[in-house]
Design a protein around this motif. Structure first.
Motif, PDB file in Angstrom:
ATOM      1  N   LEU A 151     -62.762  12.682 -52.935  1.00  0.00           N
ATOM      2  CA  LEU A 151     -61.681  12.342 -54.080  1.00  0.00           C
ATOM      3  C   LEU A 151     -61.067  13.369 -54.939  1.00  0.00           C
ATOM      4  O   LEU A 151     -59.947  13.564 -55.396  1.00  0.00           O
ATOM      5  CB  LEU A 151     -62.031  11.399 -54.831  1.00  0.00           C
ATOM      6  CG  LEU A 151     -62.595   9.837 -54.264  1.00  0.00           C
ATOM      7  CD1 LEU A 151     -62.822   9.076 -55.333  1.00  0.00           C
ATOM      8  CD2 LEU A 151     -61.218   9.466 -53.402  1.00  0.00           C
ATOM      9  N   GLU A 152     -62.114  14.459 -55.317  1.00  0.00           N
ATOM     10  CA  GLU A 152     -61.781  15.494 -56.012  1.00  0.00           C
ATOM     11  C   GLU A 152     -60.901  16.714 -55.103  1.00  0.00           C
ATOM     12  O   GLU A 152     -59.906  17.067 -55.558  1.00  0.00           O
ATOM     13  CB  GLU A 152     -62.863  16.422 -56.519  1.00  0.00           C
ATOM     14  CG  GLU A 152     -63.701  15.542 -57.508  1.00  0.00           C
ATOM     15  CD  GLU A 152     -65.238  16.119 -57.966  1.00  0.00           C
ATOM     16  OE1 GLU A 152     -65.213  17.340 -57.340  1.00  0.00           O
ATOM     17  OE2 GLU A 152     -65.591  15.772 -58.655  1.00  0.00           O
ATOM     18  N   THR A 154     -58.556  15.626 -52.710  1.00  0.00           N
ATOM     19  CA  THR A 154     -57.397  15.210 -52.970  1.00  0.00           C
ATOM     20  C   THR A 154     -56.657  15.569 -53.954  1.00  0.00           C
ATOM     21  O   THR A 154     -55.230  15.943 -53.893  1.00  0.00           O
ATOM     22  CB  THR A 154     -57.346  13.544 -52.772  1.00  0.00           C
ATOM     23  OG1 THR A 154     -57.980  12.943 -53.873  1.00  0.00           O
ATOM     24  CG2 THR A 154     -57.959  13.031 -51.519  1.00  0.00           C
ATOM     25  N   ASP A 155     -57.171  15.541 -55.046  1.00  0.00           N
ATOM     26  CA  ASP A 155     -56.452  16.206 -56.292  1.00  0.00           C
ATOM     27  C   ASP A 155     -56.224  17.667 -56.180  1.00  0.00           C
ATOM     28  O   ASP A 155     -54.877  18.198 -56.700  1.00  0.00           O
ATOM     29  CB  ASP A 155     -57.337  16.131 -57.678  1.00  0.00           C
ATOM     30  CG  ASP A 155     -57.569  14.611 -57.896  1.00  0.00           C
ATOM     31  OD1 ASP A 155     -56.645  13.734 -57.603  1.00  0.00           O
ATOM     32  OD2 ASP A 155     -58.556  14.038 -58.359  1.00  0.00           O
ATOM     33  N   LEU A 159     -52.581  15.382 -53.376  1.00  0.00           N
ATOM     34  CA  LEU A 159     -52.224  14.149 -52.696  1.00  0.00           C
ATOM     35  C   LEU A 159     -51.935  13.067 -53.730  1.00  0.00           C
ATOM     36  O   LEU A 159     -52.699  13.044 -54.921  1.00  0.00           O
ATOM     37  CB  LEU A 159     -53.402  13.372 -51.863  1.00  0.00           C
ATOM     38  CG  LEU A 159     -53.499  14.276 -50.236  1.00  0.00           C
ATOM     39  CD1 LEU A 159     -54.735  13.577 -49.551  1.00  0.00           C
ATOM     40  CD2 LEU A 159     -52.260  14.067 -49.404  1.00  0.00           C
ATOM     41  N   ARG A 161     -51.538   8.817 -54.968  1.00  0.00           N
ATOM     42  CA  ARG A 161     -52.458   7.826 -55.168  1.00  0.00           C
ATOM     43  C   ARG A 161     -52.334   7.018 -53.610  1.00  0.00           C
ATOM     44  O   ARG A 161     -53.413   6.844 -52.833  1.00  0.00           O
ATOM     45  CB  ARG A 161     -52.245   6.824 -56.238  1.00  0.00           C
ATOM     46  CG  ARG A 161     -52.904   5.688 -56.312  1.00  0.00           C
ATOM     47  CD  ARG A 161     -52.667   4.609 -57.345  1.00  0.00           C
ATOM     48  NE  ARG A 161     -53.637   3.603 -57.307  1.00  0.00           N
ATOM     49  CZ  ARG A 161     -54.713   3.489 -57.809  1.00  0.00           C
ATOM     50  NH1 ARG A 161     -55.369   4.503 -58.253  1.00  0.00           N
ATOM     51  NH2 ARG A 161     -55.474   2.305 -57.673  1.00  0.00           N
ATOM     52  N   ARG A 164     -53.927   9.280 -50.789  1.00  0.00           N
ATOM     53  CA  ARG A 164     -55.153   9.431 -51.059  1.00  0.00           C
ATOM     54  C   ARG A 164     -55.992   8.070 -50.363  1.00  0.00           C
ATOM     55  O   ARG A 164     -57.057   8.103 -50.103  1.00  0.00           O
ATOM     56  CB  ARG A 164     -55.767   9.534 -52.472  1.00  0.00           C
ATOM     57  CG  ARG A 164     -57.286   9.421 -52.702  1.00  0.00           C
ATOM     58  CD  ARG A 164     -57.506  10.072 -53.901  1.00  0.00           C
ATOM     59  NE  ARG A 164     -56.902   9.088 -55.189  1.00  0.00           N
ATOM     60  CZ  ARG A 164     -56.989   9.099 -56.607  1.00  0.00           C
ATOM     61  NH1 ARG A 164     -57.674  10.199 -56.939  1.00  0.00           N
ATOM     62  NH2 ARG A 164     -56.555   8.375 -57.288  1.00  0.00           N
ATOM     63  N   TRP A 167     -55.599   8.026 -46.595  1.00  0.00           N
ATOM     64  CA  TRP A 167     -56.206   8.936 -45.608  1.00  0.00           C
ATOM     65  C   TRP A 167     -57.473   9.244 -45.957  1.00  0.00           C
ATOM     66  O   TRP A 167     -58.472   9.943 -45.137  1.00  0.00           O
ATOM     67  CB  TRP A 167     -55.506  10.423 -45.667  1.00  0.00           C
ATOM     68  CG  TRP A 167     -53.814  10.343 -45.219  1.00  0.00           C
ATOM     69  CD1 TRP A 167     -52.969  10.438 -45.981  1.00  0.00           C
ATOM     70  CD2 TRP A 167     -53.775  10.263 -43.837  1.00  0.00           C
ATOM     71  NE1 TRP A 167     -51.766  10.296 -45.004  1.00  0.00           N
ATOM     72  CE2 TRP A 167     -52.200  10.298 -43.632  1.00  0.00           C
ATOM     73  CE3 TRP A 167     -54.200  10.165 -42.846  1.00  0.00           C
ATOM     74  CZ2 TRP A 167     -51.474  10.038 -42.493  1.00  0.00           C
ATOM     75  CZ3 TRP A 167     -53.670  10.205 -41.396  1.00  0.00           C
ATOM     76  CH2 TRP A 167     -52.290  10.264 -41.443  1.00  0.00           C
ATOM     77  N   VAL A 168     -57.920   8.675 -47.341  1.00  0.00           N
ATOM     78  CA  VAL A 168     -59.447   9.197 -47.715  1.00  0.00           C
ATOM     79  C   VAL A 168     -60.210   7.932 -48.108  1.00  0.00           C
ATOM     80  O   VAL A 168     -61.228   7.538 -47.466  1.00  0.00           O
ATOM     81  CB  VAL A 168     -59.284  10.166 -48.758  1.00  0.00           C
ATOM     82  CG1 VAL A 168     -60.950   9.969 -49.391  1.00  0.00           C
ATOM     83  CG2 VAL A 168     -58.817  11.285 -48.762  1.00  0.00           C
TER      84      VAL A 168
END
Length: 257
Positions: A151-152, A154-155, A159, A161, A164, A167-168
């Protein structure tokens, strides 16, 4: 290198049990009033197929379970995603759902009769409830177990919300969601058995209840075997979904190699 035939071996135990069961029944060690031979149950199944009774009751049960499962799975998955992705939804919903989860089916059966009577709505409600809870729990668990480092990342890459989640979050939670789907399919059939005690006029549970009244053990065993066969079929379907949807997952690929 010769690969060990795991799939073939996995079927040896149930086949061996059937053969042993047949031998014990044919030799009289197992009285037919207690547990009739598989061959006798097969003959009875042929008779019920011939007069259409088995097909009619099987279709009635399948229709109930499919309707309840569709409703319950949609609610369980949707609510699980909402609670897993939103702290506000978690605070509003999770505690209440956990309380509902702790209540046994049999405890709410009288209330369901008061709410819906003994019609189809009550039966579908029980199946939907049994289906929704496992899928809700595993969906929330799958989302919460996603590696925070992903998640970090993606920041870092910027990306949004929605991207994210697409794809995650969803791919990361997918193994847990599919595991919940398997549990929900099992729960749907367990709920069906209880639901069909609510004055059903058709269905596998109706067959078993009538057979109990007339001491038809072969029919009762047949119903149990049909439940088992459908359970195996549902499990095979979820395995096919896992094989197709989790090809990218390293852990799953290693287990199936």
């Amino acid at each position: 290198m010769i690969r060990f035939p795991y799939r073939a071996v996995s079927w040896l135990t149930p086949v061996a049990l059937l053969v042993l069961w047949e031998l014990l029944a044919q030799t009289g060690i197992l009285p037919k009033q207690v547990l009739p031979a598989p061959s006798s149950v097969l003959v009875k199944a042929g008779d019920l197929l011939a007069d259409g009774e088995l097909v009619t009751n099987l279709l009635a049960s399948l229709q109930r379970s499919a309707t309840g499962f569709a409703i319950g799975a949609s609610l369980g998955l949707g609510t699980g995603l909402l609670v897993g992705l939103s702290k506000v939804a978690d605070a509003l919903l999770d505690r209440s759902i956990q309380m509902v989860r702790a209540v046994p089916f049999l405890a709410i059966l009288p209330l369901v009769i008061v709410w819906f009577g003994i019609g189809e709505a009550g039966k579908i409600f029980l199946i939907a409830l049994g289906t929704a809870v496992p899928l809700y729990l595993t969906t929330v668990l799958g989302i919460r177990q996603i590696d925070p480092k992903l998640l970090e990342m993606t920041d870092v890459v910027g990306l949004g919300r929605a991207a994210r989640i697409r794809w995650v979050v969803l791919p990361g939670a997918l193994p847990s969601i599919l595991g919940g789907l398997r549990l929900s399919l099992t729960a749907a059939w367990l709920a069906l058995v209880i639901a069909e005690t609510l004055g059903a006029d058709a269905g596998l549970g109706f067959m078993a209840t009538n057979a109990r009244e007339f001491l038809q053990t072969d029919v009762i065993v047949l119903v149990v075997l049909i439940y088992a066969a459908i359970g195996i079929l549902c499990d095979l379907v979820t395995r096919v979904l896992e094989r197709r949807l989790l090809r990218w997952h390293p852990t799953y690929a290693r287990l199936t190699a």
